[in-house]
Enzyme design. Structure first.
Site, PDB file in Angstrom:
ATOM      1  N   TYR A 217      57.355  57.082   0.794  1.00 56.59           N
ATOM      2  CA  TYR A 217      58.707  56.515   0.706  1.00 56.59           C
ATOM      3  C   TYR A 217      59.534  57.390  -0.236  1.00 56.59           C
ATOM      4  O   TYR A 217      58.993  58.046  -1.129  1.00 56.59           O
ATOM      5  CB  TYR A 217      58.663  55.102   0.098  1.00 56.59           C
ATOM      6  CG  TYR A 217      58.264  54.010   1.046  1.00 56.59           C
ATOM      7  CD1 TYR A 217      59.214  53.346   1.821  1.00 56.59           C
ATOM      8  CD2 TYR A 217      56.927  53.612   1.160  1.00 56.59           C
ATOM      9  CE1 TYR A 217      58.853  52.327   2.688  1.00 56.59           C
ATOM     10  CE2 TYR A 217      56.559  52.593   2.037  1.00 56.59           C
ATOM     11  CZ  TYR A 217      57.528  51.955   2.790  1.00 56.59           C
ATOM     12  OH  TYR A 217      57.169  50.946   3.649  1.00 56.59           O
TER      13      TYR A 217
ATOM     14  N   ASP B 275      61.906  45.820   4.493  1.00 56.02           N
ATOM     15  CA  ASP B 275      62.826  44.736   4.145  1.00 56.02           C
ATOM     16  C   ASP B 275      64.216  44.967   4.697  1.00 56.02           C
ATOM     17  O   ASP B 275      64.579  46.074   5.086  1.00 56.02           O
ATOM     18  CB  ASP B 275      62.966  44.659   2.613  1.00 56.02           C
ATOM     19  CG  ASP B 275      61.803  43.935   1.980  1.00 56.02           C
ATOM     20  OD1 ASP B 275      61.150  43.151   2.667  1.00 56.02           O
ATOM     21  OD2 ASP B 275      61.560  44.171   0.781  1.00 56.02           O
TER      22      ASP B 275
END
Lengths: 244, 244
Positions: B110, B52
């Site tokens: 992540y 994103d």
């Protein structure tokens, strides 16, 4: 008039250092503008140090004298509302009328961070000095001890600012490593112009084997700027703390 | 045609995520422009993930097919020369013609970083999620165990992207603290849209005492997005590693 002492954090990337300049944007100018917007008063904000363009600060101390219109407890929030996100007022308090952020400073701690890997970093590009060849951290640690103590640091000073003496007392110089980073912390009663960055450049010379750790003593004794290392980039430098 | 695989680091602050868009600047577009400048060929760069807007990556994997004009060993340097400093090609190599950065990915790690102190940070403003109230890290650590394993993560997914199943296997979720930071690492065979950021928001709910750690199990079982936490800001998120 009240004397307001503020503690600031800033990312120096977008600024031409602390001190106001005719054609460039500086931290001091941004703070003075914010104080004007909050109080309607044109003040001079006194900073603890003239940090260079691109240098960062985690706990920079400054002070200014203003009237009584704005309650002290409102300063932090009001100034932060006016300031860009890369300058944050961490604290604001009223202090003795004779407190002076620069003259009263008894010492400072700076950090300098090296990213020691072949490729540069995108994420940390403005926060570290990228050195691509492998540095010998043990040798750098050994070199640290020669800086500690009271010395004439004339070899570690860029010409320009006139100071009475280039004798300074370094109370601490220690190196930490984490991941691909080599970071040192240096504390002294005062620092000459570019002193930390030239010490960083000299430690990189030691770490890359260009000079031996014990040669640092000779360089200090020589008082000859040409014998010390290069002035390492501003972006690796950060003012960590000021002592009063 | 050769298939070139690249490993990228990027600071996502200035980009509208990975994937090309008509009116916004994206990482994919920047890489494709750089490949065009280097090779003269218009390629589609296949990315491992649609990160994103504002999300960072330390080791993002992508690939593209090009002709023979430029030797492989020159790609890294040439692409970096063309790219802005906030995108760095760490590696470039030729791989099997059927390698596909997205389809061949077996999992990813992540990280998500929270700055837990009252005042925001100027220096880390684009790299952390600032949470001003004190979080209970022990409770957050306790909550982690409920996420680990194979679950239907429908409660941790923003509507939008159509996927066949919302079942994913989380192999690791661990929290580290340093200074005022709380950072977690999460590894899974795949992630739903906004999954890590909603898990971050849920862990913040746990850390602030709004829910108890064991309620995480109920939230997962409910498959109800409304019961999980908010979608935490993109800037705290970083793609650490992709597994093949």
């Amino acid at each position: 008039m009240r004397n307001i002492r503020i503690k600031l954090e800033y990312d120096g990337t977008e600024y031409h250092g602390w001190q106001k300049q005719p054609h460039d944007v500086t931290i001091q100018e941004k703070i003075e503008e914010a104080v004007f917007k909050v109080t309607g008063e044109k003040v001079e904000v006194i900073g603890c140090s003239r940090t260079d363009s691109g240098v960062h600060a985690k706990e920079y101390i400054a002070n200014f004298h203003v009237g009584d219109r704005v309650p002290v407890f409102k300063f932090r929030g009001a100034l932060n509302y006016m300031l860009p996100n890369d300058i944050v007022v961490l604290e604001a308090e009223e202090v003795d009328e004779d407190f002076h952020a620069r003259y009263d400073s008894k010492g400072k701690t700076y950090s300098y961070t090296i990213l020691n890997r072949y490729m540069p970093s995108a994420i940390e590009r403005n926060l570290v000095y990228h050195v691509k060849y492998k540095l010998d951290v043990d040798k750098m640690k050994e070199a640290c001890k020669y800086f500690i103590g009271k010395h004439d640091f004339a070899a570690f000073k860029t010409q320009g600012a006139s100071v009475k003496t280039s004798v300074r007392t370094v109370s601490e110089l220690r190196i930490e490593t984490y991941g691909e980073h080599i970071k040192f912390y240096i504390s002294a009663d005062g620092f000459l112009y570019n002193m930390v960055r030239i010490i960083a450049g000299t430690l990189v010379m030691v770490g890359s084997g260009k000079i031996e750790p014990q040669q640092v003593k000779e360089i200090i004794d020589s008082k000859d700027r040409r014998r010390a290392g290069h002035c390492a980039p501003a972006c690796g430098l950060c003012l960590e703390k000021v002592f009063y």
